[in-house]
Design an enzyme around this catalytic site. Structure first.
Site, PDB file in Angstrom:
ATOM      1  N   LYS A  27       0.856  -1.198   0.000  1.00 46.86           N
ATOM      2  CA  LYS A  27       0.000   0.000   0.000  1.00 46.86           C
ATOM      3  C   LYS A  27       0.888   1.244   0.000  1.00 46.86           C
ATOM      4  CE  LYS A  27      -3.977   1.851   2.613  1.00 46.86           C
ATOM      5  NZ  LYS A  27      -4.923   1.578   3.720  1.00 46.86           N
ATOM      6  N   SER A  73      -9.766   1.193   2.718  1.00 51.86           N
ATOM      7  CA  SER A  73      -8.916   1.953   1.825  1.00 51.86           C
ATOM      8  C   SER A  73      -7.763   1.151   1.214  1.00 51.86           C
ATOM      9  CB  SER A  73      -8.329   3.143   2.575  1.00 51.86           C
ATOM     10  OG  SER A  73      -7.455   2.693   3.617  1.00 51.86           O
ATOM     11  N   SER A  95      -9.823  -0.815   7.037  1.00 54.69           N
ATOM     12  CA  SER A  95      -9.298  -0.726   5.680  1.00 54.69           C
ATOM     13  C   SER A  95      -8.589  -1.954   5.136  1.00 54.69           C
ATOM     14  CB  SER A  95      -8.375   0.477   5.558  1.00 54.69           C
ATOM     15  OG  SER A  95      -9.161   1.624   5.451  1.00 54.69           O
TER      16      SER A  95
HETATM   17  N1  GLN Z   1     -13.024   3.824   5.971  1.00 56.54           N
HETATM   18  C1  GLN Z   1     -12.466   4.275   7.200  1.00 56.54           C
HETATM   19  C2  GLN Z   1     -12.058   5.706   7.057  1.00 56.54           C
HETATM   20  O1  GLN Z   1     -12.295   6.254   6.044  1.00 56.54           O
HETATM   21  C3  GLN Z   1     -11.308   3.418   7.546  1.00 56.54           C
HETATM   22  C4  GLN Z   1     -10.037   3.832   6.917  1.00 56.54           C
HETATM   23  C5  GLN Z   1      -8.885   2.946   7.275  1.00 56.54           C
HETATM   24  O2  GLN Z   1      -9.045   1.951   7.989  1.00 56.54           O
HETATM   25  N2  GLN Z   1      -7.693   3.354   6.856  1.00 56.54           N
HETATM   26  O3  GLN Z   1     -11.490   6.297   7.942  1.00 56.54           O
END
Ligand code: GLN
Length: 439
Positions: free
Chosen positions: A61, A136, A160
């Site tokens: 990532k 994400s 995410s």
């Molecule tokens: N979807 C969640 C957010 O937007 C989680 C993001 C993540 O775990 N990096 O914060």
């Protein structure tokens, strides 16, 4: 046996064919360099001197630093930013002869649940390119699902890793908070972020976790944890399983997961019982004040002076929403009221889970409460945030949690979430491996 070189060539061929459409890899290392490294790994394997990840290829990532690759965070803000050092997890992977092939796409600065907030275009779900892959760590899950690599690294602040693992039909683990070094990870919310593995099956994900975990002098809050015993995975275990009692949006998802757990309990003699966790319904309202505040603080260094661009001037709408929100919450006149209130609820949720884990080995639920929407589909901010209502609680509680494929609805993968107490990854993985074996 297939050599690393042969495997790599197959992966690269598939990537060349399909990456343009799926928009998964943002960057692939030069082919010549990769082939030379694969050859070196094969030589080591022949001599019996190879590490535990020899033969595996990995994607990363882009919020994790790896020398020579771009840690862009899928953002214009850090576009062209070349990492000058290896994150601890990357060092560990290299020392075990894992072959890192490149950086994948994600939501911008890990802010999102759909893979659509990337500045470099949305990631497509390999099981159906019209759908979002989740986020994400969208590219990390999609890369594994598309057959572009064996494993990937993601980061999980509120789901995410598990959310895209669920939508793409792969395995994803959020380790116990502080069990994996965050050194070299670009923060979203430092009190919640964890790096973790994604893979095609439980065993591979467990192997990668076993390698990246551990105390690191560069991350003062990291702690040592017991090594995983992979030989125990798949062995019969009698477990006490709690079924999270919480109404979700799509009943079909709950039914599918319930059927799967029932099947496991019939096969393995597990004791099943429904469990309500107080305050869990407040997860989203608790999570966002913390994330907005910590993200606002973490992004003050992106002022356009030392590197990259000024964040407010070059980021997308979701990142900007969080910065503006964080600036508001932290205004002196509010005396930190909302942040501290959120911290108190976080603590309550943490305590409720510790209580529950005195009775249960693992707690099971769906990973995501709804099916993925079509890319570009108009959904509200609240709906987008609601994707993570079941994954956020374990980030708030700080315990370990993972998603494994549980089946499909209309051809769309659906994940089952398995959560265990802090530092009880072994138990969680044993449960997951047994469910996986039901296939
Ligand atoms: N979807 C969640 C957010 O937007 C989680 C993001 C993540 O775990 N990096 O914060």
């Amino acid at each position: 046996m297939v050599t690393t070189v042969e495997k790599l060539k197959d992966y690269l061929e598939l990537i060349k064919k399909k990456n343009k459409e799926l928009n998964i890899f943002l960057e692939i290392r030069p082919e010549k360099e990769l082939l030379e490294e694969a050859k070196r790994i094969d030589d080591k394997i022949k001599k019996g001197k190879a590490g535990r990840l020899a033969g595996y290829t990995l994607a990363v990532k882009p919020n994790i630093n790896a020398i020579g690759l771009h840690a862009s965070c899928s953002s214009k803000v850090l576009e062209g930013y070349l990492s000058t050092y290896d994150a601890t997890v990357i060092k560990k992977i290299k020392s075990e002869d894992g072959l890192i092939i490149g950086m994948v796409n994600s939501d911008e600065f890990a802010c999102g649940s759909s893979g659509e907030t990337s500045a470099f275009g949305p990631v497509k779900n390999p099981t159906n390119p019209e759908l979002i892959p989740g986020g994400s760590s969208s590219g990390s899950a999609a890369a594994v699902a598309a057959g572009f690599c064996d494993m990937a690294l993601g980061s999980d602040t509120g789901g995410s890793i598990r959310n895209p693992a669920s939508h793409c039909g792969v395995v994803g683990i959020k380790p116990t908070y502080s069990s994996v070094s965050r050194y070299g990870l670009i923060d979203l919310s430092m009190s919640l972020d964890q790096i973790g593995p994604l893979a095609k099956n439980v065993r591979d994900a467990a192997l990668l976790l076993d390698i990246i975990k551990g105390k690191d002098s560069n991350d003062p809050i990291s702690v040592e944890s017991q090594n995983l015993n992979l030989a125990e995975l798949g062995k019969m275990k009698k477990l006490k399983v709690g079924l999270l009692d919480l109404k979700i949006q799509d009943q079909r998802i709950q039914d599918l997961v319930d059927r799967k757990v029932k099947e496991a309990s019939d096969n393995y003699g597990w004791a099943l019982k429904k469990i309500k966790i107080p305050y869990v319904d407040l997860a989203i309202e608790t999570y966002y004040p913390l994330v907005y505040t910590e993200f606002f603080s973490a992004t003050r260094k992106f002022d356009g002076r030392r590197y990259g661009k000024k964040i407010e001037e070059s980021c997308g709408p979701e990142v900007l929403r969080r910065i503006i929100g964080g600036a508001e919450i932290t205004k002196a006149e509010h005396e930190g009221r909302n942040y501290h209130l959120a911290l108190r609820v976080k603590k309550l949720i943490e305590e409720e889970y510790s209580k529950a884990f005195r009775e249960f080995d693992v707690i099971v639920s769906p990973t995501v409460p709804r099916l993925p929407h079509n890319i570009g589909g108009k959904i509200s901010v609240e709906e987008m945030y609601s994707y993570d209502s079941l994954t956020i609680p374990s980030n708030l509680a700080g315990n370990c949690c993972m998603s494994i494929p549980a089946g499909k609805i209309n051809g769309i993968p659906v994940g089952m979430q398995i959560m265990a107490d802090k530092f009880n990854e072994q138990k969680m993985l044993e449960a997951a491996a047994l469910v996986e074996n039901l296939k």
